[in-house]
Design a protein around this motif. Structure first.
Motif, PDB file in Angstrom:
ATOM      1  N   ILE A 198     -21.726  86.670  24.003  1.00 19.06           N
ATOM      2  CA  ILE A 198     -20.272  86.871  24.087  1.00 19.06           C
ATOM      3  C   ILE A 198     -19.559  86.032  23.030  1.00 19.06           C
ATOM      4  O   ILE A 198     -18.646  86.527  22.345  1.00 19.06           O
ATOM      5  CB  ILE A 198     -19.757  86.512  25.502  1.00 19.06           C
ATOM      6  N   ILE A 199     -19.975  84.787  22.875  1.00 16.11           N
ATOM      7  CA  ILE A 199     -19.359  83.912  21.863  1.00 16.11           C
ATOM      8  C   ILE A 199     -19.577  84.482  20.462  1.00 16.11           C
ATOM      9  O   ILE A 199     -18.681  84.451  19.609  1.00 16.11           O
ATOM     10  CB  ILE A 199     -19.940  82.480  21.968  1.00 16.11           C
ATOM     11  N   LYS A 200     -20.763  85.039  20.211  1.00 21.19           N
ATOM     12  CA  LYS A 200     -21.048  85.662  18.913  1.00 21.19           C
ATOM     13  C   LYS A 200     -20.109  86.848  18.691  1.00 21.19           C
ATOM     14  O   LYS A 200     -19.552  87.025  17.597  1.00 21.19           O
ATOM     15  CB  LYS A 200     -22.510  86.119  18.868  1.00 21.19           C
ATOM     16  N   TYR A 201     -19.911  87.661  19.728  1.00 14.45           N
ATOM     17  CA  TYR A 201     -19.007  88.812  19.639  1.00 14.45           C
ATOM     18  C   TYR A 201     -17.576  88.350  19.369  1.00 14.45           C
ATOM     19  O   TYR A 201     -16.871  88.924  18.533  1.00 14.45           O
ATOM     20  CB  TYR A 201     -19.069  89.610  20.949  1.00 14.45           C
ATOM     21  N   PHE A 202     -17.128  87.293  20.049  1.00 11.88           N
ATOM     22  CA  PHE A 202     -15.786  86.753  19.825  1.00 11.88           C
ATOM     23  C   PHE A 202     -15.626  86.280  18.375  1.00 11.88           C
ATOM     24  O   PHE A 202     -14.588  86.505  17.747  1.00 11.88           O
ATOM     25  CB  PHE A 202     -15.518  85.573  20.765  1.00 11.88           C
TER      26      PHE A 202
ATOM     27  N   TYR B  15     -17.918  92.111  26.957  1.00  6.68           N
ATOM     28  CA  TYR B  15     -17.592  90.996  26.061  1.00  6.68           C
ATOM     29  C   TYR B  15     -16.113  90.635  26.207  1.00  6.68           C
ATOM     30  O   TYR B  15     -15.270  91.091  25.432  1.00  6.68           O
ATOM     31  CB  TYR B  15     -17.934  91.367  24.615  1.00  6.68           C
ATOM     32  N   ASN B  16     -15.833  89.847  27.219  1.00  7.80           N
ATOM     33  CA  ASN B  16     -14.461  89.410  27.479  1.00  7.80           C
ATOM     34  C   ASN B  16     -14.500  88.028  28.129  1.00  7.80           C
ATOM     35  O   ASN B  16     -15.574  87.522  28.490  1.00  7.80           O
ATOM     36  CB  ASN B  16     -13.717  90.420  28.354  1.00  7.80           C
ATOM     37  N   ASN B  17     -13.348  87.422  28.297  1.00  7.97           N
ATOM     38  CA  ASN B  17     -13.309  86.060  28.843  1.00  7.97           C
ATOM     39  C   ASN B  17     -13.809  86.002  30.284  1.00  7.97           C
ATOM     40  O   ASN B  17     -14.408  84.999  30.691  1.00  7.97           O
ATOM     41  CB  ASN B  17     -11.881  85.510  28.755  1.00  7.97           C
ATOM     42  N   PHE B  18     -13.559  87.053  31.039  1.00  4.97           N
ATOM     43  CA  PHE B  18     -14.049  87.088  32.415  1.00  4.97           C
ATOM     44  C   PHE B  18     -15.572  86.978  32.439  1.00  4.97           C
ATOM     45  O   PHE B  18     -16.150  86.189  33.206  1.00  4.97           O
ATOM     46  CB  PHE B  18     -13.584  88.379  33.090  1.00  4.97           C
ATOM     47  N   GLU B  19     -16.241  87.767  31.598  1.00  2.00           N
ATOM     48  CA  GLU B  19     -17.703  87.736  31.557  1.00  2.00           C
ATOM     49  C   GLU B  19     -18.219  86.420  30.984  1.00  2.00           C
ATOM     50  O   GLU B  19     -19.287  85.935  31.372  1.00  2.00           O
ATOM     51  CB  GLU B  19     -18.235  88.916  30.739  1.00  2.00           C
ATOM     52  N   LEU B  20     -17.451  85.813  30.060  1.00  2.00           N
ATOM     53  CA  LEU B  20     -17.847  84.512  29.505  1.00  2.00           C
ATOM     54  C   LEU B  20     -17.821  83.447  30.602  1.00  2.00           C
ATOM     55  O   LEU B  20     -18.762  82.652  30.731  1.00  2.00           O
ATOM     56  CB  LEU B  20     -16.916  84.117  28.360  1.00  2.00           C
ATOM     57  N   HIS B  21     -16.756  83.409  31.380  1.00  2.00           N
ATOM     58  CA  HIS B  21     -16.675  82.449  32.487  1.00  2.00           C
ATOM     59  C   HIS B  21     -17.878  82.598  33.405  1.00  2.00           C
ATOM     60  O   HIS B  21     -18.499  81.615  33.813  1.00  2.00           O
ATOM     61  CB  HIS B  21     -15.422  82.697  33.334  1.00  2.00           C
TER      62      HIS B  21
ATOM     63  N   TYR C 142     -22.803  80.617  35.788  1.00  2.00           N
ATOM     64  CA  TYR C 142     -24.168  80.834  36.273  1.00  2.00           C
ATOM     65  C   TYR C 142     -25.219  80.257  35.320  1.00  2.00           C
ATOM     66  O   TYR C 142     -26.409  80.456  35.539  1.00  2.00           O
ATOM     67  CB  TYR C 142     -24.422  82.333  36.471  1.00  2.00           C
ATOM     68  N   ARG C 143     -24.754  79.573  34.296  1.00  2.00           N
ATOM     69  CA  ARG C 143     -25.640  78.981  33.261  1.00  2.00           C
ATOM     70  C   ARG C 143     -26.557  80.027  32.634  1.00  2.00           C
ATOM     71  O   ARG C 143     -27.753  79.797  32.394  1.00  2.00           O
ATOM     72  CB  ARG C 143     -26.463  77.827  33.848  1.00  2.00           C
ATOM     73  N   ASP C 144     -25.993  81.188  32.353  1.00  2.00           N
ATOM     74  CA  ASP C 144     -26.718  82.252  31.652  1.00  2.00           C
ATOM     75  C   ASP C 144     -26.481  82.037  30.156  1.00  2.00           C
ATOM     76  O   ASP C 144     -25.555  82.594  29.559  1.00  2.00           O
ATOM     77  CB  ASP C 144     -26.202  83.619  32.094  1.00  2.00           C
ATOM     78  N   VAL C 145     -27.324  81.217  29.559  1.00  2.00           N
ATOM     79  CA  VAL C 145     -27.134  80.783  28.167  1.00  2.00           C
ATOM     80  C   VAL C 145     -27.186  81.971  27.205  1.00  2.00           C
ATOM     81  O   VAL C 145     -26.375  82.067  26.278  1.00  2.00           O
ATOM     82  CB  VAL C 145     -28.192  79.725  27.774  1.00  2.00           C
ATOM     83  N   LEU C 146     -28.129  82.876  27.411  1.00  2.00           N
ATOM     84  CA  LEU C 146     -28.286  84.018  26.509  1.00  2.00           C
ATOM     85  C   LEU C 146     -27.029  84.882  26.501  1.00  2.00           C
ATOM     86  O   LEU C 146     -26.499  85.227  25.432  1.00  2.00           O
ATOM     87  CB  LEU C 146     -29.506  84.843  26.929  1.00  2.00           C
ATOM     88  N   LYS C 147     -26.537  85.222  27.677  1.00  2.00           N
ATOM     89  CA  LYS C 147     -25.353  86.077  27.759  1.00  2.00           C
ATOM     90  C   LYS C 147     -24.126  85.381  27.190  1.00  2.00           C
ATOM     91  O   LYS C 147     -23.330  85.982  26.463  1.00  2.00           O
ATOM     92  CB  LYS C 147     -25.092  86.485  29.213  1.00  2.00           C
ATOM     93  N   ALA C 148     -23.961  84.091  27.494  1.00  2.00           N
ATOM     94  CA  ALA C 148     -22.809  83.335  26.985  1.00  2.00           C
ATOM     95  C   ALA C 148     -22.821  83.300  25.467  1.00  2.00           C
ATOM     96  O   ALA C 148     -21.778  83.464  24.813  1.00  2.00           O
ATOM     97  CB  ALA C 148     -22.805  81.927  27.557  1.00  2.00           C
ATOM     98  N   ASN C 149     -24.002  83.116  24.882  1.00  2.00           N
ATOM     99  CA  ASN C 149     -24.107  83.096  23.418  1.00  2.00           C
ATOM    100  C   ASN C 149     -23.795  84.454  22.807  1.00  2.00           C
ATOM    101  O   ASN C 149     -23.178  84.536  21.741  1.00  2.00           O
ATOM    102  CB  ASN C 149     -25.505  82.629  22.997  1.00  2.00           C
TER     103      ASN C 149
ATOM    104  N   THR D 229      -9.265  82.012  24.502  1.00  2.00           N
ATOM    105  CA  THR D 229     -10.534  81.703  25.154  1.00  2.00           C
ATOM    106  C   THR D 229     -10.529  80.285  25.708  1.00  2.00           C
ATOM    107  O   THR D 229     -10.931  80.045  26.851  1.00  2.00           O
ATOM    108  CB  THR D 229     -11.699  81.876  24.161  1.00  2.00           C
ATOM    109  N   VAL D 230     -10.067  79.345  24.900  1.00  2.00           N
ATOM    110  CA  VAL D 230     -10.017  77.947  25.343  1.00  2.00           C
ATOM    111  C   VAL D 230      -9.056  77.794  26.522  1.00  2.00           C
ATOM    112  O   VAL D 230      -9.344  77.077  27.485  1.00  2.00           O
ATOM    113  CB  VAL D 230      -9.605  77.016  24.173  1.00  2.00           C
ATOM    114  N   GLY D 231      -7.938  78.494  26.469  1.00  2.00           N
ATOM    115  CA  GLY D 231      -6.970  78.438  27.560  1.00  2.00           C
ATOM    116  C   GLY D 231      -7.551  78.929  28.870  1.00  2.00           C
ATOM    117  O   GLY D 231      -7.368  78.310  29.930  1.00  2.00           O
ATOM    118  N   PHE D 232      -8.284  80.050  28.806  1.00  3.88           N
ATOM    119  CA  PHE D 232      -8.894  80.593  30.021  1.00  3.88           C
ATOM    120  C   PHE D 232      -9.998  79.676  30.548  1.00  3.88           C
ATOM    121  O   PHE D 232     -10.146  79.495  31.757  1.00  3.88           O
ATOM    122  CB  PHE D 232      -9.446  81.991  29.762  1.00  3.88           C
ATOM    123  N   LEU D 233     -10.780  79.102  29.626  1.00  2.26           N
ATOM    124  CA  LEU D 233     -11.828  78.176  30.056  1.00  2.26           C
ATOM    125  C   LEU D 233     -11.231  76.921  30.693  1.00  2.26           C
ATOM    126  O   LEU D 233     -11.771  76.379  31.666  1.00  2.26           O
ATOM    127  CB  LEU D 233     -12.707  77.785  28.859  1.00  2.26           C
ATOM    128  N   TYR D 234     -10.102  76.478  30.164  1.00  2.68           N
ATOM    129  CA  TYR D 234      -9.428  75.303  30.739  1.00  2.68           C
ATOM    130  C   TYR D 234      -8.994  75.604  32.182  1.00  2.68           C
ATOM    131  O   TYR D 234      -9.205  74.778  33.083  1.00  2.68           O
ATOM    132  CB  TYR D 234      -8.225  74.924  29.885  1.00  2.68           C
TER     133      TYR D 234
END
Length: 334
Positions: A230-234, A210-216, A221-228, A246-251
């Motif tokens: 991680i976002i829930k954990y954040f 559960y970190n920004n690397f795994e979120l990216h 890879y459009r893994d909706v379940l995993k992304a959700n 998080t927003v900075g890394f996604l940018y």
């Protein structure tokens, strides 16, 4: 880093300069070089009479010069270290006369942190004739994993690409903070160990899942379940995972994908060089570019700018971070 190694080797070989002017935005190497001089030029017996530490806020340039012009006692050299020398920035040009004719038996070290002297002025030109001027520049995010690898390799350790990326994303570009965490790992791990995400999670406390690397990666890879997940954990752990980070890394992530779309050569080697990333991660970016067309990436970048402002409380004071992150994820992935 190579310049620092050469400087340290010269000091080890007792090839000294009368002045070391250590300046720049990155304090890590300023401290490292200064500490090395402090610990290695004089013997323990010589330091009592011939080594002095001054602080910029407590002295003037005239005071420093007065000390520097003295002769050492029962030693070949005296060492004077001026810490927090940036506090002398208004009068630093007064050092010109001493810089022109420094005392050869004095090693004068300035720790001029977070600033640089004007390279167009006379002081800089005079220092370049008789002194070492080291400009310690701040590293960019994409340079940090390589730096971590080089530091560990010099001490007979290694690290996986994902491990280096985790440390970079969690600790940022503060080399002192990263070095401290690496030192903690070296205390508990024997030489020759390869540092993995699991070891980082166990010893530093950064989650490997559960970190920004795994979120990216999940978003790419459009893994909706995993992304959700991680976002829930954040959202449940906002102090350890601030939205602004998080927003900075996604940018940064989607800016690289936009850059990738504009490349003529999309081979793995070309992508790694153009995006300034490890070849280990090129496949992820290539897949993400397939999953997110250029028009969609442009829209995502616009959304990230909007949510960066919202995450800082503008126009969304009463909205929890967890809800903002969920909304952002929906905009990105749908």
């Amino acid at each position: 880093m190579d310049e620092v190694k050469q400087l340290v080797n010269d000091i080890k070989n007792r090839k000294f300069k009368p002045i070391y002017f250590l300046m720049g935005e990155e304090p890590y190497y300023i401290d490292k070089i200064s500490d090395f001089i402090q610990e290695n030029v004089l013997t323990e017996e010589e330091r009592g009479f011939n080594q002095m530490v001054l602080y910029g806020r407590d002295v003037t340039i005239d005071d420093i010069v007065s000390h520097a012009k003295r002769f050492p006692m029962m030693a070949e050299y005296q060492v004077i270290i001026v810490k927090e020398a940036q506090d002398l920035s208004r009068t630093i040009e007064n050092l010109i006369h001493y810089a022109k004719n420094p005392q050869p038996s004095t090693i004068l070290v300035f720790n001029y942190k977070y600033k640089t002297i004007d390279k167009r002025k006379t002081l800089y030109k005079e220092l370049n004739k008789n002194a070492i001027v080291h400009d310690s520049k701040k590293m960019y995010d994409n340079q940090i994993p390589t730096w971590i690898n080089r530091v560990l390799a010099s001490q007979n350790y290694s690290i996986t690409p994902k491990g280096a990326q985790m440390l970079t994303e969690f600790l940022g570009t503060d080399l002192s903070k990263i070095s401290n965490e690496l030192d903690k790992l070296k205390i508990v791990l024997p030489e020759g160990t390869q540092i993995t995400p699991e070891l980082i999670e166990e010893n530093i406390g950064i989650s490997k899942d559960y970190n920004n690397f795994e979120l990216h990666k999940a978003i790419g890879y459009r893994d909706v379940l995993k992304a959700n997940k991680i976002i829930k954990y954040f959202g449940e752990n906002p102090k350890d995972n601030p939205m602004v980070l998080t927003v900075g890394f996604l940018y940064t992530y989607f800016s690289r994908i936009l850059h990738l779309h504009g490349l003529n050569d999309k081979s793995a080697r070309s992508v790694a060089a153009a995006l300034k990333i490890s070849p280990y991660f090129t496949e992820e970016y290539i897949v993400a570019a397939r999953n997110y067309p250029m028009k969609k990436v442009s829209a995502i970048i616009a959304d990230l700018r909007l949510f960066d402002v919202k995450g800082k409380g503008v126009g969304a004071n009463s909205v929890p971070q967890s809800d903002l992150l969920k909304e952002l994820l929906v905009r990105i992935m749908y």
